[in-house]
Design a protein around this motif. Structure first.
Motif, short mmCIF file in Angstrom:
data_model
loop_
_atom_site.label_atom_id
_atom_site.label_comp_id
_atom_site.label_asym_id
_atom_site.label_seq_id
_atom_site.Cartn_x
_atom_site.Cartn_y
_atom_site.Cartn_z
N GLU A 50 0.78 -1.15 -0.04
CA GLU A 50 0.02 0.02 -0.04
C GLU A 50 0.91 1.36 -0.08
O GLU A 50 0.18 2.38 0.06
CB GLU A 50 -0.85 0.16 1.07
N TRP A 51 1.94 0.99 -0.17
CA TRP A 51 3.06 2.06 -0.16
C TRP A 51 3.52 2.41 -1.75
O TRP A 51 3.45 1.65 -2.28
CB TRP A 51 4.25 1.86 0.71
N THR A 52 4.07 3.48 -1.82
CA THR A 52 4.49 4.11 -3.24
C THR A 52 6.04 3.37 -3.47
O THR A 52 6.57 3.08 -2.35
CB THR A 52 4.72 5.60 -3.22
N CYS A 53 6.59 3.32 -4.38
CA CYS A 53 7.72 3.01 -4.71
C CYS A 53 8.67 3.74 -3.81
O CYS A 53 9.79 3.40 -3.50
CB CYS A 53 8.20 3.08 -6.22
N TRP A 54 8.57 5.28 -3.75
CA TRP A 54 9.55 6.14 -3.02
C TRP A 54 9.51 5.58 -1.45
O TRP A 54 10.43 5.51 -0.92
CB TRP A 54 9.25 7.51 -3.24
N GLU A 55 8.25 5.53 -1.15
CA GLU A 55 8.09 5.01 0.17
C GLU A 55 8.78 3.77 0.78
O GLU A 55 9.27 3.63 1.86
CB GLU A 55 6.58 5.03 0.96
N THR A 56 8.49 3.05 -0.21
CA THR A 56 9.19 1.47 0.00
C THR A 56 10.58 1.31 0.09
O THR A 56 11.33 0.72 0.78
CB THR A 56 8.71 0.43 -1.04
N THR A 57 10.91 2.46 -0.87
CA THR A 57 12.67 2.63 -0.79
C THR A 57 13.34 3.11 0.39
O THR A 57 14.04 3.09 1.05
CB THR A 57 13.14 3.34 -2.03
N GLU A 58 12.27 4.11 0.87
CA GLU A 58 12.57 4.75 2.35
C GLU A 58 12.45 3.68 3.31
O GLU A 58 13.59 3.54 4.35
CB GLU A 58 11.97 5.83 2.68
N HIS A 59 11.54 2.89 3.30
CA HIS A 59 11.39 1.66 4.15
C HIS A 59 12.56 0.86 4.28
O HIS A 59 13.05 0.52 5.28
CB HIS A 59 10.09 1.01 4.07
N LEU A 60 12.94 0.39 3.00
CA LEU A 60 14.26 -0.58 2.87
C LEU A 60 15.27 0.27 3.63
O LEU A 60 16.13 -0.46 4.28
CB LEU A 60 14.49 -0.78 1.37
N ALA A 61 15.61 1.37 3.06
CA ALA A 61 16.98 1.99 3.95
C ALA A 61 16.59 2.02 5.19
O ALA A 61 17.68 1.92 6.07
CB ALA A 61 16.88 3.46 3.10
N ASP A 62 15.40 2.20 5.73
CA ASP A 62 15.18 2.53 7.27
C ASP A 62 15.45 1.18 8.05
O ASP A 62 16.09 0.91 8.89
CB ASP A 62 13.84 2.79 7.59
N ASP A 63 14.95 -0.06 7.19
CA ASP A 63 15.23 -1.24 7.73
C ASP A 63 16.97 -1.55 8.01
O ASP A 63 17.26 -1.99 8.96
CB ASP A 63 14.83 -2.47 6.50
N MET A 148 18.43 -10.97 7.59
CA MET A 148 17.41 -10.16 7.73
C MET A 148 17.32 -8.92 6.43
O MET A 148 16.47 -8.63 5.74
CB MET A 148 16.90 -9.55 9.03
N GLY A 149 18.38 -8.29 6.69
CA GLY A 149 18.47 -6.94 5.42
C GLY A 149 18.82 -7.68 3.98
O GLY A 149 18.31 -7.05 3.34
N ILE A 150 19.27 -8.94 3.80
CA ILE A 150 19.30 -9.39 2.61
C ILE A 150 17.66 -9.66 2.13
O ILE A 150 17.23 -9.50 1.06
CB ILE A 150 20.02 -10.89 2.48
N VAL A 151 17.06 -10.46 2.88
CA VAL A 151 15.31 -10.61 2.64
C VAL A 151 14.86 -9.20 2.70
O VAL A 151 14.02 -9.00 1.39
CB VAL A 151 14.80 -11.36 3.85
N GLU A 152 15.06 -8.29 3.44
CA GLU A 152 14.25 -7.06 3.17
C GLU A 152 14.45 -6.33 1.67
O GLU A 152 13.78 -5.64 0.76
CB GLU A 152 14.47 -5.92 4.19
N THR A 153 16.05 -6.49 1.35
CA THR A 153 16.36 -5.83 0.12
C THR A 153 15.97 -6.77 -1.00
O THR A 153 15.48 -5.92 -2.14
CB THR A 153 18.14 -6.12 0.27
N LEU A 154 15.87 -7.87 -1.01
CA LEU A 154 15.42 -8.77 -2.19
C LEU A 154 14.00 -8.67 -2.49
O LEU A 154 13.68 -8.26 -3.48
CB LEU A 154 15.90 -10.13 -2.14
N VAL A 155 13.29 -8.67 -1.47
CA VAL A 155 11.64 -8.55 -1.60
C VAL A 155 11.11 -7.22 -1.93
O VAL A 155 10.11 -6.93 -2.60
CB VAL A 155 11.06 -9.52 -0.60
N HIS A 156 11.79 -6.34 -1.04
CA HIS A 156 11.37 -4.98 -1.42
C HIS A 156 11.71 -4.23 -2.76
O HIS A 156 11.27 -3.56 -3.54
CB HIS A 156 11.69 -3.85 -0.55
#
Length: 224
Positions: A50-63, A148-156
């Motif tokens: 439900e997030w935009t591509c921009w928001e999801t990239t920010e979320h990934l960086a935040d993870d 965990m960081g790898i999972v977040e990176t790949l799926v996001h």
């Protein structure tokens, strides 16, 4: 048969996990830097989120930022996080500590992602393997947080790429180790990338229903 048994690729040292995380982040950056550079394109919804591509990239960086900071401070009381302020920029958006300035556009956003990834890679290398830190899916070590960081990176990256109209397929030799490390409950007889997508609620497997709820297991387990 486990993923480790099948290909022998599961990392066993902090440096090996750091190398794998670094590779995942570089792959994400190369993929996303091939996407449209117009800021408007990054306002599309990211895959099934439900997030935009921009928001999801920010979320990934935040993870990646959060995982690095968490494992860098293993003396925190059990069950607690580093007390950074976190906020959402809009109702329903991701709740982050890390937010990118809009003015530099997508290139600036990806620089933020690159910096956060590099920080976690560095901390994975330098934090003692005996360190433990809290995560809601189980207290973990530097290797676990790297996984965990790898999972977040790949799926996001998969989510963001879908929203941007570009393709993304993660290599099996990055997916298999994180399935072995974090998802002991999933079937181990299929291809790693489709299995990882299924395990994170993003895909289907033959004879298995799509997952509506999912989790990983970050606890440090004894080697077999």
């Amino acid at each position: 048969m486990t993923y480790e048994d099948r290909d022998g690729s599961t990392p066993r040292t902090n440096d090996a996990w750091a190398d794998a995380l670094d590779r995942a982040v570089r792959l994400a950056l190369a993929t996303l830097r091939s996407a449209p550079s117009e800021a408007e394109a990054w306002e599309a919804t990211a895959g099934s989120l439900e997030w935009t591509c921009w928001e999801t990239t920010e979320h990934l960086a935040d993870d990646l930022f959060f995982y690095g900071m968490q494992i860098a401070t293993p003396r925190l009381p059990d069950g607690t996080d580093v007390p950074f302020e976190m906020r959402s920029r809009r109702p329903g958006g991701p709740v982050n500590t890390v937010h990118a300035h809009r003015e530099p556009g997508p290139s600036g956003l990806l620089t933020v992602l690159e910096a956060c990834g590099a920080m976690q890679v560095s901390l994975t290398r330098t934090t003692p393997p005996s360190a433990r830190a809290h995560h809601c899916f189980g207290a973990s070590d530097p290797a676990g947080f790297a996984a965990m960081g790898i999972v977040e990176t790949l799926v996001h990256t998969y989510d963001i790429a879908a929203g941007l109209g570009i393709g993304f397929t993660a290599p099996d030799d990055l997916c298999a180790p994180v399935l072995e490390r974090l998802f002991p409950q999933v079937p181990s007889d299929g291809a790693p990338w489709p299995t990882l997508l299924w395990a994170t609620g993003r895909g289907e497997l033959p004879d298995r229903e799509r997952l509506e709820k999912w989790r990983w297991y970050g606890e440090v387990r004894q080697a077999a």
